[in-house]
Motif scaffolding. Structure first.
Motif, PDB file in Angstrom:
ATOM      1  N   ARG A 124       0.871  -1.175   0.000  1.00 48.81           N
ATOM      2  CA  ARG A 124       0.000   0.000   0.000  1.00 48.81           C
ATOM      3  C   ARG A 124       0.906   1.222   0.000  1.00 48.81           C
ATOM      4  O   ARG A 124       1.703   1.428   0.922  1.00 48.81           O
ATOM      5  CB  ARG A 124      -0.937   0.014   1.205  1.00 48.81           C
ATOM      6  N   ARG A 142     -10.808   0.863   3.652  1.00 50.68           N
ATOM      7  CA  ARG A 142     -12.072   0.719   4.381  1.00 50.68           C
ATOM      8  C   ARG A 142     -12.485  -0.741   4.352  1.00 50.68           C
ATOM      9  O   ARG A 142     -12.645  -1.335   3.285  1.00 50.68           O
ATOM     10  CB  ARG A 142     -13.149   1.591   3.739  1.00 50.68           C
ATOM     11  N   THR A 147       0.205   4.432  -0.014  1.00 53.42           N
ATOM     12  CA  THR A 147      -0.317   5.644   0.608  1.00 53.42           C
ATOM     13  C   THR A 147      -0.410   5.427   2.116  1.00 53.42           C
ATOM     14  O   THR A 147      -0.435   4.286   2.589  1.00 53.42           O
ATOM     15  CB  THR A 147      -1.701   6.004   0.050  1.00 53.42           C
ATOM     16  N   ALA A 148      -0.476   6.529   2.859  1.00 54.85           N
ATOM     17  CA  ALA A 148      -0.491   6.423   4.319  1.00 54.85           C
ATOM     18  C   ALA A 148      -1.850   5.985   4.868  1.00 54.85           C
ATOM     19  O   ALA A 148      -1.930   5.517   6.007  1.00 54.85           O
ATOM     20  CB  ALA A 148      -0.094   7.759   4.933  1.00 54.85           C
ATOM     21  N   ASP A 149      -2.902   6.134   4.098  1.00 55.48           N
ATOM     22  CA  ASP A 149      -4.242   5.791   4.598  1.00 55.48           C
ATOM     23  C   ASP A 149      -4.430   4.285   4.630  1.00 55.48           C
ATOM     24  O   ASP A 149      -3.688   3.529   4.017  1.00 55.48           O
ATOM     25  CB  ASP A 149      -5.308   6.430   3.713  1.00 55.48           C
ATOM     26  N   ALA A 150      -5.458   3.838   5.356  1.00 57.30           N
ATOM     27  CA  ALA A 150      -5.811   2.425   5.449  1.00 57.30           C
ATOM     28  C   ALA A 150      -7.055   2.162   4.620  1.00 57.30           C
ATOM     29  O   ALA A 150      -7.879   3.061   4.409  1.00 57.30           O
ATOM     30  CB  ALA A 150      -6.047   2.037   6.907  1.00 57.30           C
TER      31      ALA A 150
END
Length: 501
Positions: free
Chosen positions: A246, A253, A248-251
């Motif tokens: 991944r 959903r 990007t820093a986001d997780a």
């Protein structure tokens, strides 16, 4: 005319080296020098004491042993040292996304060119760090085994974002180079560089990608023709669904029933939303659909296969001996593997203590990496180079560039791959460049950087401690006809004796 004669002489000597001709030299001198060659990337010219005792002692030097200050400082200044790999990758990907939004074609092209240059700089930093460690680390055998595993679990750096991930990949291999094979295998399964290279980040339930699963079984563990089936590859691919990266820093959903299964470590992730939770049967063993623990179970199954012990032990022996092991030695290695639960250092020790290891000394033809690094170590000793670019370029020309092989099978371990005319011509040029002076190795990479004088003294402490006794009559006659010190240096570095370890 003199240069033409020198080239003809080199060609003759190189042919002797490639065909395995050896000089009639005193066995003790040959053995001591060859042992130093085999346990290191090449003996240093300023260190005349060559090993004569138990070669297993070389395994006791920790791979994180301190480097000389100049080498350590050069590595510490690198971006791959100053910035965590995950942050580095995400920063480069954010730049990539911003470039894609640029409307002006010329501005976009310029930004893309700068981005590619920065990615190539990251690649060069990892190559330079590897070279500095190989040249100056006290853990010479550990560094060679780190190179072996980088070749065994081969990846191609220019693919996708791998150049920004290489620093972490390299650290992973070094940390596990002498430990348990199962732990090393698991670490590679969790490596973003490996997952991108073999496309497992595209492997998801309902959209199976078998690339990584196939190479794990064919190259990394059991080997071709070892008894696994296409169905086993498919089942392993199902186990590996959701194992990816991944950037990007986001997780993601996730629904409540899947959220507890999610795992994130840097840019590595196990995404349960992409995982096939059905039961699988791998090599006759049932793996129930439990998420990430399936991967751990599959790795344990593969690492414990008799075919894995045999395949990986044979590859290790080929690297350490320069030839295939006998059935008896291979059997001893696999028995130690089983007894030690796959402890790599103990399997390697079986080889180092064997009669076959002693008998092989001085007969293994150096691959490009061993040839180039041994020439630098012998010519300049412990003096730390300021610029690894010449070495990188030499390795590129000889087609053994670190992380440069496109296919996942790694660079060949057999001598036949490295004895062609083009290889010999490049070695002649390397011998000439080093023999004449600094070869560009001591010129700072900065624009306008100064070039420190470096005059190699090949008739050095190591030469008088025994290397002169390993030179055969034909090579000695050629050296005696040298018209200058640089030519003598070149002839020695291109001699059949120096081509072997």
């Amino acid at each position: 005319m003199a240069m033409m004669k020198a080239r003809a002489t080199i060609a003759g000597l190189a042919m002797l080296a490639a065909t395995g001709a050896s000089a009639a030299t005193p066995p003790p001198a040959v053995m001591r020098l060859a042992l130093a060659e085999r346990l290191s990337w090449g003996p240093r010219g300023d260190e005349p004491d060559m090993p004569a005792g138990d070669p297993v002692a070389a395994l006791a030097v920790p791979v994180d042993a301190p480097l000389p200050p100049a080498a350590a400082q050069a590595i510490a200044a690198m971006r791959i040292s100053r910035q965590p790999m995950a942050d580095l990758v995400m920063a480069m990907m954010e730049r990539r996304r911003q470039i894609n939004t640029i409307a002006d074609p010329e501005a976009k092209a310029a930004a893309d060119k700068a981005w590619q240059a920065d990615m190539n700089d990251l690649y060069r930093e990892v190559q330079t760090r590897d070279i500095l460690r190989a040249l100056y680390s006290p853990a010479q055998l550990g560094e060679q085994l780190t190179w072996f595993w980088a070749n065994h679990f081969s990846i191609h750096a220019p693919k996708r974002e791998i150049r920004a991930m290489l620093g972490g990949w390299d650290d992973t291999l070094r940390a596990h180079a002498l430990g348990k094979f199962r732990d090393l295998l698991m670490a590679t399964v969790m490596s973003p560089a490996m997952l991108q290279y073999l496309d497992n980040d595209q492997n998801a339930a309902g959209h199976i990608n078998e690339n990584y699963a196939r190479e794990i079984m064919e190259l990394h563990t059991m080997g071709v023709g070892s008894g696994y089936s296409q169905k086993d590859v498919q089942e392993l691919a199902r186990v590996l669904t959701g194992v990816g990266v991944r950037l990007t820093a986001d997780a993601p959903r996730l629904p409540p029933d899947k959220a507890a299964f999610y795992i994130r470590n840097g840019v590595f992730e196990f995404n349960p939303q992409r995982h096939d939770f059905g039961d699988k049967v791998l090599l006759g063993q049932t793996i129930h659909g439990t998420g990430w623990t399936e991967v751990q179970r599959a790795v344990a199954i593969l690492a414990d296969q008799g075919a894995t012990r045999t395949h990986v032990s044979r590859q290790l022996a080929l690297f350490l001996l320069g030839r295939d092991p006998s059935p008896a030695l291979l059997g001893a290695m696999t028995a130690e593997w089983q007894a030690s639960d796959g402890t790599i250092a103990r399997v390697v020790a079986v080889v180092l203590r064997s009669d076959e290891f002693r008998a092989s000394l001085g007969h293994a033809f150096k691959d490009p990496m061993h040839y180039t690094l041994s020439a630098v170590r012998y010519a300049y000793g412990g003096r730390v180079i300021r610029n690894a670019d010449p070495i990188i370029n030499w390795l590129r020309r000889m087609d053994e560039l670190p992380y440069g092989r496109e296919t996942p099978d790694g660079w060949p371990l057999d001598a036949a791959a490295w004895t062609g005319p083009g290889q010999m011509e490049t070695r002649f040029e390397i011998a000439k460049a080093i023999g004449n002076g600094s070869a560009g190795l001591f010129k700072a990479r900065d624009p306008g950087g100064t070039d420190e004088p470096a005059f190699p003294q090949l008739q050095n402490a190591l030469w008088f401690a025994g290397m002169d006794h390993t030179i055969g009559a034909q090579t000695r006659a050629v050296l005696d006809r040298a018209s200058s010190s640089p030519q003598w240096n070149m002839l020695l570095l291109a001699s059949p004796e120096f081509m072997r370890r």
